[in-house]
Design a protein around this motif. Structure first.
Motif, mmCIF file in Angstrom:
data_model
loop_
_atom_site.group_PDB
_atom_site.id
_atom_site.type_symbol
_atom_site.label_atom_id
_atom_site.label_comp_id
_atom_site.label_asym_id
_atom_site.label_seq_id
_atom_site.Cartn_x
_atom_site.Cartn_y
_atom_site.Cartn_z
ATOM 1 N N SER A 1 0.810 -1.124 -0.142
ATOM 2 C CA SER A 1 -0.005 -0.037 0.100
ATOM 3 C C SER A 1 1.120 1.323 -0.135
ATOM 4 O O SER A 1 1.394 1.769 1.059
ATOM 5 N N TRP A 2 1.334 1.803 -1.215
ATOM 6 C CA TRP A 2 2.209 2.825 -1.147
ATOM 7 C C TRP A 2 1.525 4.126 -0.699
ATOM 8 O O TRP A 2 2.246 5.257 -0.334
ATOM 9 N N VAL A 3 0.233 4.197 -0.586
ATOM 10 C CA VAL A 3 -0.356 5.369 -0.060
ATOM 11 C C VAL A 3 0.039 5.511 1.472
ATOM 12 O O VAL A 3 0.243 6.784 1.913
ATOM 13 N N HIS A 4 -0.150 4.301 2.285
ATOM 14 C CA HIS A 4 0.616 4.612 3.489
ATOM 15 C C HIS A 4 2.230 4.683 3.664
ATOM 16 O O HIS A 4 2.654 5.425 4.381
ATOM 17 N N LEU A 5 2.730 4.041 2.708
ATOM 18 C CA LEU A 5 4.376 4.393 2.744
ATOM 19 C C LEU A 5 4.702 5.615 2.626
ATOM 20 O O LEU A 5 5.620 5.940 2.993
#
Length: 230
Positions: free
Chosen positions: A56-60
């Motif tokens: 989940s790149w949104v969180h990263l």
């Protein structure tokens, strides 16, 4: 130890933290973190290779800048404290993470999904990653609270730790001097065991239901905390 690390990087989170107090009891807190880091870096590559599509790149993207800040602070603080305090920070970090995990399981509706929460967690993750390779418990709190599905949880943590662990290498080499050629050769001996552990981890995770998986992470974190305090 290397088998536990390999398992942790392919989803059996918590097993890697068990190896932290084992290594610290032999080499001490700061030195053990330097010995452990190359093993983690190698195992991270395996975890990302297998689970990279589920991140989940949104969180990263929210976490990485703050994790860098935490790593720098951890480098400074770690060079100023003795080994006893180092171990106490390890133990308190893990125990606090267990308490927060248990609270989150009972208060699902109160979890903040915002930038300040990500900033605090990212900074704490970077700091605890540098001071003892213990960010696994801190980041588990964040990713569990975000209610990520099992594969997304594993893939996101795999990317987070691969980036941050490789980022930490120069600090260990040039600031703390905890990674040397001899320690690196010792780590290379563990390479086959890392691969075995990673394979075992994949098999275990495939057969663990979502709900049981969350409880398993909490349970393994608690075991690591108890071992650190003994």
């Amino acid at each position: 130890m290397a088998i536990f690390v390999g398992m942790s990087k392919t989803g059996v989170h918590g097993t890697g933290m068990i190896s932290v107090p084992l290594l610290a009891s032999v080499f001490g807190g700061q030195l053990s973190s330097g010995i452990m880091l190359p093993i983690l870096c190698i195992a991270d590559v395996i975890g990302v290779w297998y689970y990279h599509r589920h991140a989940s790149w949104v969180h990263l993207k929210k976490l990485f800048p703050w994790a860098v800040v935490g790593t720098i602070v951890g480098t400074i603080v770690g060079s100023m404290i003795d080994d006893h305090i180092f171990r106490m920070i390890m133990a308190v970090t893990i125990m606090a993470s267990v308490v927060i995990m248990l609270w989150l399981e009972q208060h699902k509706e109160d979890i903040p999904d915002n930038k300040p929460f990500a900033a605090v967690t990212g900074t704490a993750g970077g700091f605890t990653s540098m001071v003892g390779n213990l960010a696994s418990s801190v980041m588990a709190v964040y990713f569990l609270s975000m209610r990520l599905p099992k594969d997304a949880f594993i893939g996101t943590t795999a990317w987070f730790f691969m980036v941050m662990n490789w980022f930490k290498v120069p600090f260990h080499v040039f600031a703390w001097h905890t990674i040397s050629w001899n320690s690196f050769l010792l780590d290379l001996i563990a390479l086959p065991l890392i691969g075995i552990g990673a394979f075992i981890g994949i098999l275990i995770v495939k057969n663990i239901p979502e709900r049981i998986y969350r409880l398993f992470i909490i349970g393994m974190t608690l075991v690591a905390a108890i071992m650190m305090l003994i």
